[in-house]
Write a protein that holds these residues in place. Sequence first.
Motif, PDB file in Angstrom:
ATOM      1  N   LEU A 165       0.827  -1.216   0.000  1.00 24.70           N
ATOM      2  CA  LEU A 165       0.000   0.000   0.000  1.00 24.70           C
ATOM      3  C   LEU A 165       0.858   1.261   0.000  1.00 24.70           C
ATOM      4  O   LEU A 165       0.544   2.235  -0.691  1.00 24.70           O
ATOM      5  CB  LEU A 165      -0.944  -0.013   1.201  1.00 24.70           C
ATOM      6  N   VAL A 166       1.933   1.258   0.769  1.00 23.69           N
ATOM      7  CA  VAL A 166       2.836   2.409   0.794  1.00 23.69           C
ATOM      8  C   VAL A 166       3.505   2.589  -0.567  1.00 23.69           C
ATOM      9  O   VAL A 166       3.642   3.704  -1.074  1.00 23.69           O
ATOM     10  CB  VAL A 166       3.880   2.260   1.921  1.00 23.69           C
ATOM     11  N   ALA A 167       3.898   1.475  -1.186  1.00 22.06           N
ATOM     12  CA  ALA A 167       4.549   1.553  -2.501  1.00 22.06           C
ATOM     13  C   ALA A 167       3.585   2.070  -3.564  1.00 22.06           C
ATOM     14  O   ALA A 167       3.998   2.752  -4.508  1.00 22.06           O
ATOM     15  CB  ALA A 167       5.080   0.180  -2.892  1.00 22.06           C
ATOM     16  N   LEU A 168       2.296   1.783  -3.430  1.00 25.18           N
ATOM     17  CA  LEU A 168       1.309   2.270  -4.399  1.00 25.18           C
ATOM     18  C   LEU A 168       0.884   3.708  -4.108  1.00 25.18           C
ATOM     19  O   LEU A 168       0.605   4.484  -5.031  1.00 25.18           O
ATOM     20  CB  LEU A 168       0.079   1.363  -4.397  1.00 25.18           C
ATOM     21  N   ALA A 169       0.819   4.074  -2.842  1.00 18.51           N
ATOM     22  CA  ALA A 169       0.301   5.389  -2.463  1.00 18.51           C
ATOM     23  C   ALA A 169       1.314   6.507  -2.671  1.00 18.51           C
ATOM     24  O   ALA A 169       0.935   7.639  -2.986  1.00 18.51           O
ATOM     25  CB  ALA A 169      -0.158   5.378  -1.020  1.00 18.51           C
ATOM     26  N   ALA A 170       2.584   6.231  -2.515  1.00 23.19           N
ATOM     27  CA  ALA A 170       3.595   7.284  -2.603  1.00 23.19           C
ATOM     28  C   ALA A 170       3.633   7.940  -3.980  1.00 23.19           C
ATOM     29  O   ALA A 170       3.570   9.176  -4.069  1.00 23.19           O
ATOM     30  CB  ALA A 170       4.964   6.741  -2.214  1.00 23.19           C
ATOM     31  N   PRO A 171       3.698   7.198  -5.095  1.00 20.39           N
ATOM     32  CA  PRO A 171       3.704   7.875  -6.400  1.00 20.39           C
ATOM     33  C   PRO A 171       2.391   8.600  -6.695  1.00 20.39           C
ATOM     34  O   PRO A 171       2.388   9.675  -7.296  1.00 20.39           O
ATOM     35  CB  PRO A 171       3.920   6.742  -7.399  1.00 20.39           C
ATOM     36  N   LEU A 172       1.281   8.019  -6.237  1.00 24.59           N
ATOM     37  CA  LEU A 172      -0.014   8.665  -6.454  1.00 24.59           C
ATOM     38  C   LEU A 172      -0.097   9.985  -5.694  1.00 24.59           C
ATOM     39  O   LEU A 172      -0.543  11.001  -6.242  1.00 24.59           O
ATOM     40  CB  LEU A 172      -1.140   7.726  -6.022  1.00 24.59           C
ATOM     41  N   ALA A 173       0.350   9.990  -4.456  1.00 25.27           N
ATOM     42  CA  ALA A 173       0.337  11.217  -3.660  1.00 25.27           C
ATOM     43  C   ALA A 173       1.244  12.272  -4.278  1.00 25.27           C
ATOM     44  O   ALA A 173       0.905  13.459  -4.309  1.00 25.27           O
ATOM     45  CB  ALA A 173       0.764  10.915  -2.231  1.00 25.27           C
ATOM     46  N   ARG A 174       2.383  11.857  -4.792  1.00 17.59           N
ATOM     47  CA  ARG A 174       3.303  12.802  -5.424  1.00 17.59           C
ATOM     48  C   ARG A 174       2.641  13.449  -6.644  1.00 17.59           C
ATOM     49  O   ARG A 174       2.727  14.661  -6.838  1.00 17.59           O
ATOM     50  CB  ARG A 174       4.577  12.085  -5.839  1.00 17.59           C
ATOM     51  N   ARG A 175       1.954  12.663  -7.449  1.00 22.79           N
ATOM     52  CA  ARG A 175       1.276  13.213  -8.632  1.00 22.79           C
ATOM     53  C   ARG A 175       0.161  14.178  -8.241  1.00 22.79           C
ATOM     54  O   ARG A 175      -0.027  15.200  -8.892  1.00 22.79           O
ATOM     55  CB  ARG A 175       0.704  12.090  -9.487  1.00 22.79           C
ATOM     56  N   VAL A 176      -0.583  13.827  -7.202  1.00 17.18           N
ATOM     57  CA  VAL A 176      -1.671  14.703  -6.758  1.00 17.18           C
ATOM     58  C   VAL A 176      -1.117  16.035  -6.278  1.00 17.18           C
ATOM     59  O   VAL A 176      -1.632  17.100  -6.628  1.00 17.18           O
ATOM     60  CB  VAL A 176      -2.499  14.017  -5.650  1.00 17.18           C
ATOM     61  N   PHE A 177      -0.043  16.004  -5.490  1.00 14.72           N
ATOM     62  CA  PHE A 177       0.536  17.255  -4.993  1.00 14.72           C
ATOM     63  C   PHE A 177       1.118  18.096  -6.121  1.00 14.72           C
ATOM     64  O   PHE A 177       1.004  19.324  -6.112  1.00 14.72           O
ATOM     65  CB  PHE A 177       1.589  16.978  -3.927  1.00 14.72           C
ATOM     66  N   ILE A 178       1.728  17.480  -7.104  1.00 14.87           N
ATOM     67  CA  ILE A 178       2.262  18.224  -8.250  1.00 14.87           C
ATOM     68  C   ILE A 178       1.122  18.864  -9.032  1.00 14.87           C
ATOM     69  O   ILE A 178       1.189  20.036  -9.420  1.00 14.87           O
ATOM     70  CB  ILE A 178       3.117  17.312  -9.141  1.00 14.87           C
ATOM     71  N   ALA A 179       0.044  18.106  -9.270  1.00 17.36           N
ATOM     72  CA  ALA A 179      -1.097  18.641 -10.013  1.00 17.36           C
ATOM     73  C   ALA A 179      -1.759  19.791  -9.258  1.00 17.36           C
ATOM     74  O   ALA A 179      -2.117  20.811  -9.861  1.00 17.36           O
ATOM     75  CB  ALA A 179      -2.106  17.536 -10.294  1.00 17.36           C
ATOM     76  N   LEU A 180      -1.910  19.633  -7.954  1.00 16.28           N
ATOM     77  CA  LEU A 180      -2.528  20.709  -7.171  1.00 16.28           C
ATOM     78  C   LEU A 180      -1.653  21.955  -7.153  1.00 16.28           C
ATOM     79  O   LEU A 180      -2.156  23.079  -7.233  1.00 16.28           O
ATOM     80  CB  LEU A 180      -2.798  20.237  -5.751  1.00 16.28           C
ATOM     81  N   GLY A 181      -0.365  21.777  -7.046  1.00 16.32           N
ATOM     82  CA  GLY A 181       0.541  22.922  -7.038  1.00 16.32           C
ATOM     83  C   GLY A 181       0.511  23.670  -8.354  1.00 16.32           C
ATOM     84  O   GLY A 181       0.452  24.907  -8.387  1.00 16.32           O
ATOM     85  N   LEU A 182       0.522  22.948  -9.459  1.00 14.14           N
ATOM     86  CA  LEU A 182       0.475  23.591 -10.766  1.00 14.14           C
ATOM     87  C   LEU A 182      -0.855  24.293 -10.979  1.00 14.14           C
ATOM     88  O   LEU A 182      -0.902  25.414 -11.486  1.00 14.14           O
ATOM     89  CB  LEU A 182       0.716  22.555 -11.870  1.00 14.14           C
ATOM     90  N   ALA A 183      -1.939  23.646 -10.573  1.00  8.95           N
ATOM     91  CA  ALA A 183      -3.260  24.273 -10.712  1.00  8.95           C
ATOM     92  C   ALA A 183      -3.338  25.542  -9.875  1.00  8.95           C
ATOM     93  O   ALA A 183      -3.925  26.545 -10.310  1.00  8.95           O
ATOM     94  CB  ALA A 183      -4.347  23.289 -10.303  1.00  8.95           C
ATOM     95  N   TRP A 184      -2.745  25.526  -8.690  1.00  8.76           N
ATOM     96  CA  TRP A 184      -2.782  26.708  -7.832  1.00  8.76           C
ATOM     97  C   TRP A 184      -2.004  27.861  -8.462  1.00  8.76           C
ATOM     98  O   TRP A 184      -2.456  29.011  -8.437  1.00  8.76           O
ATOM     99  CB  TRP A 184      -2.218  26.370  -6.452  1.00  8.76           C
ATOM    100  N   VAL A 185      -0.843  27.550  -9.033  1.00  7.56           N
ATOM    101  CA  VAL A 185      -0.029  28.596  -9.673  1.00  7.56           C
ATOM    102  C   VAL A 185      -0.783  29.197 -10.856  1.00  7.56           C
ATOM    103  O   VAL A 185      -0.827  30.425 -11.017  1.00  7.56           O
ATOM    104  CB  VAL A 185       1.333  28.017 -10.112  1.00  7.56           C
ATOM    105  N   VAL A 186      -1.403  28.363 -11.668  1.00  7.08           N
ATOM    106  CA  VAL A 186      -2.157  28.862 -12.823  1.00  7.08           C
ATOM    107  C   VAL A 186      -3.344  29.694 -12.361  1.00  7.08           C
ATOM    108  O   VAL A 186      -3.611  30.783 -12.899  1.00  7.08           O
ATOM    109  CB  VAL A 186      -2.610  27.694 -13.720  1.00  7.08           C
ATOM    110  N   TYR A 187      -4.075  29.211 -11.362  1.00  2.85           N
ATOM    111  CA  TYR A 187      -5.229  29.947 -10.850  1.00  2.85           C
ATOM    112  C   TYR A 187      -4.820  31.308 -10.303  1.00  2.85           C
ATOM    113  O   TYR A 187      -5.481  32.311 -10.572  1.00  2.85           O
ATOM    114  CB  TYR A 187      -5.934  29.122  -9.767  1.00  2.85           C
ATOM    115  N   GLU A 188      -3.751  31.345  -9.536  1.00  3.97           N
ATOM    116  CA  GLU A 188      -3.292  32.619  -8.980  1.00  3.97           C
ATOM    117  C   GLU A 188      -2.851  33.575 -10.094  1.00  3.97           C
ATOM    118  O   GLU A 188      -3.110  34.773 -10.023  1.00  3.97           O
ATOM    119  CB  GLU A 188      -2.144  32.396  -7.994  1.00  3.97           C
ATOM    120  N   GLY A 189      -2.190  33.056 -11.108  1.00  3.79           N
ATOM    121  CA  GLY A 189      -1.773  33.899 -12.232  1.00  3.79           C
ATOM    122  C   GLY A 189      -2.958  34.480 -12.978  1.00  3.79           C
ATOM    123  O   GLY A 189      -2.981  35.672 -13.310  1.00  3.79           O
ATOM    124  N   VAL A 190      -3.951  33.660 -13.232  1.00  2.00           N
ATOM    125  CA  VAL A 190      -5.144  34.132 -13.945  1.00  2.00           C
ATOM    126  C   VAL A 190      -5.912  35.131 -13.093  1.00  2.00           C
ATOM    127  O   VAL A 190      -6.382  36.162 -13.589  1.00  2.00           O
ATOM    128  CB  VAL A 190      -6.033  32.944 -14.353  1.00  2.00           C
TER     129      VAL A 190
END
Length: 94
Positions: A7-32
Amino acid sequence: MSLAQLLVALAAPLARRVFIALGLAWVVYEGVTTAVDTMLTNAAAQMLGLPPDVLALLNLAGVFDGFGLLTGAFIARLAMIPLAQIIPDQGVSS
């Protein structure tokens, strides 16, 4: 390999992708949001040169409320773009 390790091996890459996507979305939203706020500030500064009668007429016509509605719709549409990638269209005929 135990279940916990799996479960840890499956959750770690998924969590990393979610945090990257949220960070990028936040930067774009703030810019707009910053760009739209700047546009509205510039539009308001340009309208200050108009005579008071014209401003009152524009206010009665709802031009200022229209600016708010349009910019809100624009920002909401940009916020929905990542959802289209996560949730594909279902049942939409082309």
